[in-house]
Enzyme design. Structure first.
Site, PDB file in Angstrom:
ATOM      1  N   TYR A   1      80.857  27.946  26.831  1.00  0.00           N
ATOM      2  CA  TYR A   1      80.700  28.131  25.406  1.00  0.00           C
ATOM      3  C   TYR A   1      81.799  29.074  24.922  1.00  0.00           C
ATOM      4  O   TYR A   1      82.552  29.629  25.729  1.00  0.00           O
ATOM      5  CB  TYR A   1      79.315  28.732  25.096  1.00  0.00           C
ATOM      6  CG  TYR A   1      79.059  30.110  25.699  1.00  0.00           C
ATOM      7  CD1 TYR A   1      79.188  31.276  24.937  1.00  0.00           C
ATOM      8  CD2 TYR A   1      78.694  30.240  27.033  1.00  0.00           C
ATOM      9  CE1 TYR A   1      78.956  32.529  25.488  1.00  0.00           C
ATOM     10  CE2 TYR A   1      78.468  31.481  27.591  1.00  0.00           C
ATOM     11  CZ  TYR A   1      78.593  32.634  26.828  1.00  0.00           C
ATOM     12  OH  TYR A   1      78.371  33.867  27.390  1.00  0.00           O
ATOM     13  N   TYR A  46      91.305  34.128  29.263  1.00  0.00           N
ATOM     14  CA  TYR A  46      91.553  34.905  30.476  1.00  0.00           C
ATOM     15  C   TYR A  46      92.365  34.033  31.425  1.00  0.00           C
ATOM     16  O   TYR A  46      92.240  32.800  31.413  1.00  0.00           O
ATOM     17  CB  TYR A  46      90.254  35.363  31.153  1.00  0.00           C
ATOM     18  CG  TYR A  46      89.251  34.271  31.431  1.00  0.00           C
ATOM     19  CD1 TYR A  46      89.388  33.414  32.512  1.00  0.00           C
ATOM     20  CD2 TYR A  46      88.141  34.102  30.607  1.00  0.00           C
ATOM     21  CE1 TYR A  46      88.468  32.419  32.768  1.00  0.00           C
ATOM     22  CE2 TYR A  46      87.206  33.109  30.847  1.00  0.00           C
ATOM     23  CZ  TYR A  46      87.375  32.274  31.937  1.00  0.00           C
ATOM     24  OH  TYR A  46      86.457  31.286  32.185  1.00  0.00           O
ATOM     25  N   ASN A  77      87.340  23.610  38.428  1.00  0.00           N
ATOM     26  CA  ASN A  77      88.358  23.989  37.452  1.00  0.00           C
ATOM     27  C   ASN A  77      89.223  25.159  37.930  1.00  0.00           C
ATOM     28  O   ASN A  77      89.864  25.831  37.129  1.00  0.00           O
ATOM     29  CB  ASN A  77      87.728  24.322  36.095  1.00  0.00           C
ATOM     30  CG  ASN A  77      88.737  24.185  34.964  1.00  0.00           C
ATOM     31  OD1 ASN A  77      89.574  23.277  34.976  1.00  0.00           O
ATOM     32  ND2 ASN A  77      88.668  25.079  33.987  1.00  0.00           N
ATOM     33  N   ARG A  78      89.233  25.398  39.211  1.00  0.00           N
ATOM     34  CA  ARG A  78      90.223  26.260  39.866  1.00  0.00           C
ATOM     35  C   ARG A  78      90.896  25.511  41.023  1.00  0.00           C
ATOM     36  O   ARG A  78      91.662  26.099  41.768  1.00  0.00           O
ATOM     37  CB  ARG A  78      89.565  27.536  40.416  1.00  0.00           C
ATOM     38  CG  ARG A  78      88.841  28.384  39.406  1.00  0.00           C
ATOM     39  CD  ARG A  78      89.771  28.994  38.380  1.00  0.00           C
ATOM     40  NE  ARG A  78      89.062  29.929  37.503  1.00  0.00           N
ATOM     41  CZ  ARG A  78      88.398  29.586  36.413  1.00  0.00           C
ATOM     42  NH1 ARG A  78      88.359  28.309  36.044  1.00  0.00           N
ATOM     43  NH2 ARG A  78      87.779  30.488  35.665  1.00  0.00           N
ATOM     44  N   HIS A  80      84.424  22.053  27.658  1.00  0.00           N
ATOM     45  CA  HIS A  80      83.487  22.992  28.283  1.00  0.00           C
ATOM     46  C   HIS A  80      82.564  23.561  27.210  1.00  0.00           C
ATOM     47  O   HIS A  80      82.603  23.177  26.060  1.00  0.00           O
ATOM     48  CB  HIS A  80      84.261  24.163  28.908  1.00  0.00           C
ATOM     49  CG  HIS A  80      85.137  23.799  30.057  1.00  0.00           C
ATOM     50  ND1 HIS A  80      84.924  24.259  31.336  1.00  0.00           N
ATOM     51  CD2 HIS A  80      86.268  23.043  30.131  1.00  0.00           C
ATOM     52  CE1 HIS A  80      85.865  23.793  32.147  1.00  0.00           C
ATOM     53  NE2 HIS A  80      86.696  23.050  31.427  1.00  0.00           N
ATOM     54  N   HIS A  90      82.104  21.822  34.842  1.00  0.00           N
ATOM     55  CA  HIS A  90      81.187  22.896  35.235  1.00  0.00           C
ATOM     56  C   HIS A  90      79.769  22.413  34.977  1.00  0.00           C
ATOM     57  O   HIS A  90      79.407  22.055  33.850  1.00  0.00           O
ATOM     58  CB  HIS A  90      81.483  24.174  34.464  1.00  0.00           C
ATOM     59  CG  HIS A  90      82.720  24.868  34.922  1.00  0.00           C
ATOM     60  ND1 HIS A  90      83.517  25.627  34.099  1.00  0.00           N
ATOM     61  CD2 HIS A  90      83.310  24.912  36.148  1.00  0.00           C
ATOM     62  CE1 HIS A  90      84.543  26.117  34.788  1.00  0.00           C
ATOM     63  NE2 HIS A  90      84.437  25.693  36.029  1.00  0.00           N
ATOM     64  N   ALA A  91      78.957  22.417  36.022  1.00  0.00           N
ATOM     65  CA  ALA A  91      77.688  21.695  36.013  1.00  0.00           C
ATOM     66  C   ALA A  91      76.727  22.156  34.932  1.00  0.00           C
ATOM     67  O   ALA A  91      76.023  21.345  34.319  1.00  0.00           O
ATOM     68  CB  ALA A  91      77.038  21.831  37.387  1.00  0.00           C
ATOM     69  N   ARG A  92      76.672  23.450  34.663  1.00  0.00           N
ATOM     70  CA  ARG A  92      75.643  23.981  33.767  1.00  0.00           C
ATOM     71  C   ARG A  92      75.953  23.791  32.293  1.00  0.00           C
ATOM     72  O   ARG A  92      75.106  24.093  31.438  1.00  0.00           O
ATOM     73  CB  ARG A  92      75.452  25.471  34.050  1.00  0.00           C
ATOM     74  CG  ARG A  92      76.671  26.340  33.800  1.00  0.00           C
ATOM     75  CD  ARG A  92      76.439  27.735  34.331  1.00  0.00           C
ATOM     76  NE  ARG A  92      77.596  28.611  34.203  1.00  0.00           N
ATOM     77  CZ  ARG A  92      77.651  29.825  34.729  1.00  0.00           C
ATOM     78  NH1 ARG A  92      76.622  30.287  35.417  1.00  0.00           N
ATOM     79  NH2 ARG A  92      78.726  30.578  34.591  1.00  0.00           N
ATOM     80  N   GLU A  93      77.126  23.269  31.977  1.00  0.00           N
ATOM     81  CA  GLU A  93      77.562  23.162  30.580  1.00  0.00           C
ATOM     82  C   GLU A  93      77.119  21.822  29.996  1.00  0.00           C
ATOM     83  O   GLU A  93      77.925  20.943  29.686  1.00  0.00           O
ATOM     84  CB  GLU A  93      79.076  23.375  30.519  1.00  0.00           C
ATOM     85  CG  GLU A  93      79.459  24.766  31.002  1.00  0.00           C
ATOM     86  CD  GLU A  93      80.951  24.990  31.208  1.00  0.00           C
ATOM     87  OE1 GLU A  93      81.749  24.092  30.845  1.00  0.00           O
ATOM     88  OE2 GLU A  93      81.333  26.048  31.740  1.00  0.00           O
ATOM     89  N   GLU A 114      86.326  24.992  24.511  1.00  0.00           N
ATOM     90  CA  GLU A 114      85.009  25.588  24.732  1.00  0.00           C
ATOM     91  C   GLU A 114      84.157  25.278  23.506  1.00  0.00           C
ATOM     92  O   GLU A 114      84.407  25.787  22.407  1.00  0.00           O
ATOM     93  CB  GLU A 114      85.124  27.100  24.925  1.00  0.00           C
ATOM     94  CG  GLU A 114      85.959  27.526  26.130  1.00  0.00           C
ATOM     95  CD  GLU A 114      85.231  27.379  27.443  1.00  0.00           C
ATOM     96  OE1 GLU A 114      83.996  27.140  27.425  1.00  0.00           O
ATOM     97  OE2 GLU A 114      85.892  27.515  28.492  1.00  0.00           O
ATOM     98  N   ARG A 163      77.131  26.193  38.675  1.00  0.00           N
ATOM     99  CA  ARG A 163      78.435  25.941  38.055  1.00  0.00           C
ATOM    100  C   ARG A 163      79.333  25.018  38.881  1.00  0.00           C
ATOM    101  O   ARG A 163      79.999  24.127  38.352  1.00  0.00           O
ATOM    102  CB  ARG A 163      79.137  27.287  37.847  1.00  0.00           C
ATOM    103  CG  ARG A 163      80.613  27.223  37.445  1.00  0.00           C
ATOM    104  CD  ARG A 163      81.158  28.643  37.369  1.00  0.00           C
ATOM    105  NE  ARG A 163      82.614  28.707  37.291  1.00  0.00           N
ATOM    106  CZ  ARG A 163      83.293  28.983  36.199  1.00  0.00           C
ATOM    107  NH1 ARG A 163      82.659  29.178  35.049  1.00  0.00           N
ATOM    108  NH2 ARG A 163      84.614  29.077  36.225  1.00  0.00           N
TER     109      ARG A 163
END
Length: 414
Positions: free
Chosen positions: A302, A355, A247-248, A300, A172-175, A378, A230
């Site tokens: 957070y 989730y 990641n899906r 990942h 995920h790009a923003r992480e 995370e 993301r």
């Protein structure tokens, strides 16, 4: 209400950087099952319009919602109408972005600075330089992204034929803390082999493959255009919305709960399994280790969570024969992590305890690759900074996470 009839408008500029001034993050903590259902209903209503940083999962588990100033009033009214108390957890997202990097800091260390964030090009160059400088390290090119960037890994090995440990970051790009932590740990593995008996055992027991940044296009875009992006940067046929949630997009239980068919959604699962070029090439590359992989981890942020399969279902009773061993090892790893700076981690099953998310990496590692110890982690924090972890926390994240990795890497992992 404007909220219910708002149209999603996408405006892209090759040069403009999206500004998040006035964006807030609201935190809702459902107190019972009825409130949790109300939050779920709100999520289903808003998921394509606002950004849920933390999705609804369980009673007493926070739900974090980023809202822009144009929708703030409507969302707050809707929360109140549903009887849901909320707090403003992040007053201004742009302030966190501005404070993320230490622009006045001076690097007094020789060579590559592992305590700051680096661009996609800098990470790619680091792989090459790191392999040239360290005798245990080999540069690996896995394949190309949609925009033709190279997806690179480092192999850390003392030679011989051994079982494989694979870890990846930055799907995920923003992480940003994820690639930074991957590089920190890779450096520790390579440079302390001769001085730390535990590290020597880790490298002598396993071959380590580390991908610091899988979603290289998306990561580059977070530097140039949109810090909170993301997905990857692959166009979607018949839509002005760009990107697949990588990641899906894994083939195991693809297209089910927790993944969206909406091309504008941050959790869009892609046209087909493995339709994201980045996931496709890493999937093909990993086949060479079939039956020989001891550990698979996708890092990942957070939330400070260490999770194991299944992720595709929220049903805790879905057959999963290795969950006791997975849980025991994860708790040993997080105990070592927490001993460093008292950073508390939750250990549990990905779907039931966080989730459900179908087509995700930890299920792919376990269900498709057959890796018994397959985890999604995370990293920091629990929400104060969210995706904008300050550079001042990078080193401690690397130190504590490497202590967890030592527990895993010195175990026979049978």
């Amino acid at each position: 209400m404007k909220l219910l009839c708002a149209l999603l408008v996408f405006v892209a500029s090759a040069s403009a950087v999206k500004n998040y001034a006035g964006y807030q993050v609201l935190r809702v903590v459902p107190q019972d099952m009825e409130q949790l259902q109300r939050v779920h209903d709100l999520y289903n209503l808003l998921e394509d319009t606002v950004d849920f940083w933390k999705e609804p999962t369980k009673v007493n588990r926070p739900v974090d919602i980023m809202i822009g100033p144009n929708l703030a009033e409507d969302v707050k009214i809707e929360l109140s109408r549903r009887g849901l108390d909320f707090s403003i957890f992040v007053e201004d997202v742009q302030t966190n972005i501005d404070n993320e990097r230490c622009t006045d800091c001076v690097n007094t260390k020789a060579g590559f600075d592992y305590t700051v964030y680096h661009t996609s090009d800098e990470i790619s160059q680091w792989v090459t330089d790191f392999a040239n400088e360290q005798p245990l390290v080999t540069e690996i090119t896995i394949g190309e992204s949609y925009e033709k960037r190279l997806i690179k890994a480092v192999k850390i090995s003392s030679g011989g034929s051994k079982r494989v440990i694979y870890i990846q970051g930055g799907i995920h790009a923003r992480e940003w803390i994820s690639p930074a932590t991957m590089m920190y740990m890779a450096n520790q593995l390579a440079t302390t082999y001769d001085t730390d008996p535990e590290v020597k055992l880790m490298v002598d027991m396993y071959d380590w493959y580390i991908v610091p940044s899988l979603n290289v296009d998306g990561y580059a875009y977070t530097w140039s255009n949109d810090r909170m992006w993301r997905k990857n940067r692959q166009p979607n046929d018949g839509s002005f919305c760009v990107g697949t949630d990588l990641n899906r997009n894994y083939p195991y239980e693809w297209g089910g709960t927790g993944a969206s068919p909406n091309k504008c959604s941050d959790t869009y699962f892609g046209a087909t399994p493995l339709s994201g070029p980045e996931v496709f090439v890493v999937h093909n590359w990993l086949q060479q280790f079939s039956g020989n992989m001891a550990l698979f981890i996708d890092f990942h942020n957070y939330g400070q969570l260490w999770l194991y399969p299944w992720g595709y279902t929220g049903n805790r009773n879905t057959p999963q024969p290795d969950k006791t061993d997975q849980d025991t090892l994860a708790k040993a790893a997080t105990a070592a992590l927490e001993a460093q700076f008292r950073t508390s981690y939750f250990v549990g099953m990905s779907g039931p305890d966080m989730y459900p998310a179908s087509g995700a990496s930890e299920d792919y590692g376990y269900g498709t690759l057959g890796v018994k110890y397959s985890y999604v982690v995370e990293l920091r924090d629990e929400g104060r900074y969210g995706f904008n972890i300050p550079e001042s926390m990078i080193e401690n994240s690397g130190i504590e996470t490497f202590e967890a990795l030592k527990v895993l890497g010195t175990d026979p992992l049978n």
